[in-house]
Design a protein around this motif. Structure first.
Motif, short mmCIF file in Angstrom:
data_model
loop_
_atom_site.label_atom_id
_atom_site.label_comp_id
_atom_site.label_asym_id
_atom_site.label_seq_id
_atom_site.Cartn_x
_atom_site.Cartn_y
_atom_site.Cartn_z
N TRP A 1 6.91 -6.94 -3.39
CA TRP A 1 6.82 -7.37 -4.67
C TRP A 1 6.25 -8.65 -4.81
N ARG A 2 6.79 -9.76 -4.00
CA ARG A 2 6.51 -11.04 -4.47
C ARG A 2 5.18 -11.42 -3.87
N ARG A 3 4.99 -10.71 -2.74
CA ARG A 3 3.54 -11.01 -2.15
C ARG A 3 2.69 -10.51 -3.19
N LEU A 4 2.82 -9.21 -3.85
CA LEU A 4 1.80 -8.65 -4.43
C LEU A 4 1.49 -9.59 -5.66
N ARG A 5 2.76 -10.31 -6.24
CA ARG A 5 2.49 -11.24 -7.33
C ARG A 5 1.78 -12.36 -6.97
N ASP A 6 2.37 -13.02 -5.96
CA ASP A 6 1.51 -14.38 -5.40
C ASP A 6 0.30 -14.17 -5.02
N TRP A 7 -0.13 -13.06 -4.38
CA TRP A 7 -1.38 -12.90 -3.83
C TRP A 7 -2.56 -12.49 -5.23
N ASN A 8 -1.94 -11.92 -6.19
CA ASN A 8 -2.52 -11.45 -7.48
C ASN A 8 -2.78 -12.82 -8.25
N ALA A 9 -1.85 -13.76 -8.26
CA ALA A 9 -2.02 -15.06 -8.78
C ALA A 9 -3.02 -15.80 -8.45
N ALA A 10 -3.15 -15.66 -6.97
CA ALA A 10 -3.98 -16.44 -6.19
C ALA A 10 -5.49 -15.84 -6.28
N GLY A 11 -5.54 -14.93 -6.81
CA GLY A 11 -6.93 -14.21 -6.65
C GLY A 11 -7.44 -13.54 -5.70
N GLY B 1 9.63 -4.76 5.56
CA GLY B 1 10.52 -5.82 4.83
C GLY B 1 11.13 -5.06 3.53
N SER B 2 11.83 -5.88 3.00
CA SER B 2 12.57 -5.58 1.54
C SER B 2 11.42 -5.20 0.54
N GLY B 3 11.92 -4.53 -0.56
CA GLY B 3 10.99 -4.10 -1.76
C GLY B 3 10.43 -5.57 -2.37
N MET B 4 11.51 -6.50 -2.60
CA MET B 4 11.19 -7.58 -3.35
C MET B 4 10.48 -8.44 -2.64
N THR B 5 10.39 -8.47 -1.20
CA THR B 5 9.60 -9.41 -0.47
C THR B 5 8.14 -8.93 -0.83
N LEU C 1 0.95 -1.32 0.01
CA LEU C 1 -0.05 -0.18 -0.13
C LEU C 1 1.05 1.12 0.02
N PHE C 2 2.12 1.07 0.88
CA PHE C 2 2.93 2.35 0.70
C PHE C 2 3.48 2.66 -0.89
N VAL C 3 3.79 1.68 -1.40
CA VAL C 3 4.19 1.78 -2.97
C VAL C 3 3.02 2.41 -3.94
N LEU C 4 1.83 1.66 -3.55
CA LEU C 4 0.70 2.15 -4.41
C LEU C 4 0.18 3.82 -3.97
N TYR C 5 0.50 4.17 -2.79
CA TYR C 5 0.05 5.50 -2.45
C TYR C 5 1.11 6.34 -2.95
N THR C 6 2.22 6.16 -2.79
CA THR C 6 3.66 7.11 -3.02
C THR C 6 4.12 7.02 -4.13
N GLY C 7 4.22 5.70 -4.87
CA GLY C 7 4.67 5.70 -6.37
C GLY C 7 6.07 5.59 -6.09
N ILE C 8 6.64 4.97 -4.96
CA ILE C 8 8.01 4.87 -4.73
C ILE C 8 8.52 3.67 -5.28
N ARG C 9 9.79 3.71 -5.65
CA ARG C 9 10.41 2.51 -6.57
C ARG C 9 10.61 1.43 -4.98
N TRP C 10 10.46 0.06 -5.69
CA TRP C 10 10.49 -1.03 -4.63
C TRP C 10 11.75 -1.06 -3.79
N GLU C 11 12.70 -0.77 -4.52
CA GLU C 11 14.21 -0.93 -3.83
C GLU C 11 14.40 0.21 -2.65
N PHE C 12 13.48 1.22 -2.90
CA PHE C 12 13.49 2.51 -1.94
C PHE C 12 12.55 2.36 -0.84
N LEU C 13 11.93 1.22 -0.65
CA LEU C 13 10.75 1.09 0.62
C LEU C 13 11.57 1.04 1.80
#
Length: 255
Positions: A51-61, A45-49, A26-38
Motif C-alpha cells: 500500500w505504501r509503495r502504491l501511495r509513494d509511486w503515485n505521488a512521484a508520478g 510482502g505485507s499488505g501495508m508495504t 497488481l494482485f490486489v488490483l486483479y482480485t480486489g482482496i483486502r490489503w491485510e489478506f495479501l
C-alpha cells in the motif's frame, strides 16, 4: 522509480524488492482482496508495504509516466488512431465515502463515484477522471480533453488532440460543443429529444468496451478506498495494464 536512501549505520529491515511489491499491488488490483489478506506465502510482502509503495509511486508520478510511455510505444507501433475519440462515464459504489464521491442518482442516493474516460478510435484509454457519483457527465468533457497528455513515439509533433469526438446524449449542450470546437475538434454528440439510431454508436462503442475492461479489475468495480489518490492510482494502473496488453498482443502476432 524513486530511490530511497538508507542510513548505512542503521540499515534496519531489508527493503522489499520493487518487483515483488508491484506484483502485490497488481494482485490486489486483479482480485480486489483486502490489503491485510495479501498472501504472505507468495512473497509479496505485507499488505501495508505494498500500500505504501502504491501511495509513494503515485505521488512521484510513476503510474502516469508509465501510462504515457506505453501510449508512446503504441504510437510507435502504429496502434494509435487519433482520427476520432470517444468519451463516456460509468458509476460505481463507494462503500466508505471520501473525496470524489457523492449521492448516486441511479442507486437510491447511496455514495458513489464516476469514472470518466476518453479513448482513441481503437478503445485505448488516453485519460481518466474520477468524480462524485452525482456529477453531470458534460462537466468533465473539457477536463477530459485537457487531460490527454502529449503522446510521442514518432518524429514530429506529439499527438494530443483527436480530429473528431463522439459522445452520447449526456454531453448534449451547445456551450460545450463550442468549447470542443475551440480545440479544433469536431464534436459528434447525440441530441436529446431525438429518436435512437443516430448512428454515432458505430464509433462510440469502443469507449463502452474500455470501461468494461477497466471494471474487469475487481478492485475497480467497487470503490473501497477512502483516499481518492489511492483509488486514482488503481484507475491509472488499470489503464496501464490495458495498454500493455494491447502492445504485447501485437508483438506476439509479429513474432
Amino acid at each position: 522509480m524513486p530511490q530511497v536512501k538508507r542510513n548505512p549505520r542503521y540499515p534496519g529491515r531489508p527493503r522489499l524488492d520493487d518487483r515483488k511489491a508491484l506484483n502485490g499491488i497488481l494482485f490486489v488490483l486483479y482480485t480486489g482482496i483486502r490489503w491485510e489478506f495479501l498472501p504472505q506465502e507468495l512473497g509479496y510482502g505485507s499488505g501495508m508495504t505494498c500500500w505504501r509503495r502504491l501511495r509513494d509511486w503515485n505521488a512521484a508520478g510513476v503510474w502516469q509516466r508509465l501510462h504515457e510511455l506505453l501510449l508512446a510505444e503504441l504510437r510507435g507501433a502504429g496502434l494509435l488512431d487519433f482520427s476520432r475519440a470517444a468519451v463516456d462515464s460509468s458509476h460505481i459504489r463507494a462503500m466508505k465515502g471520501g473525496p470524489a464521491t457523492g449521492p448516486s442518482p441511479v442507486d437510491r442516493g447511496k455514495s458513489g463515484s464516476k469514472h470518466h474516460i476518453i479513448v482513441e478510435a481503437h478503445g485505448i484509454p488516453l485519460a481518466t477522471i474520477t468524480t462524485g457519483g452525482n456529477r453531470n457527465d458534460v462537466t468533465q468533457l473539457i477536463p477530459l480533453i485537457q487531460a490527454v497528455p502529449p503522446i510521442r513515439g514518432k518524429r514530429g509533433q506529439p499527438l494530443q488532440r483527436p480530429r473528431h469526438l463522439y459522445a452520447d446524449r449526456g454531453y448534449d449542450h451547445e456551450i460545450h460543443r463550442d468549447q470542443v470546437r475551440r480545440f479544433q475538434i469536431t464534436p459528434h454528440i447525440a441530441r436529446r429529444g431525438t429518436e435512437h439510431g443516430s448512428g454515432l454508436g458505430v464509433h462510440r462503442w469502443v469507449v463502452e468496451g474500455a470501461l468494461a475492461l477497466l471494471h474487469w479489475f475487481r478492485r475497480l468495480r467497487i470503490r473501497w478506498e477512502i483516499r481518492d489518490d489511492i483509488h486514482n492510482a488503481f484507475v491509472t494502473l488499470g489503464c496501464v495494464v490495458i495498454c500493455w496488453r494491447r502492445l504485447r498482443k501485437v508483438q506476439c502476432w509479429q513474432t
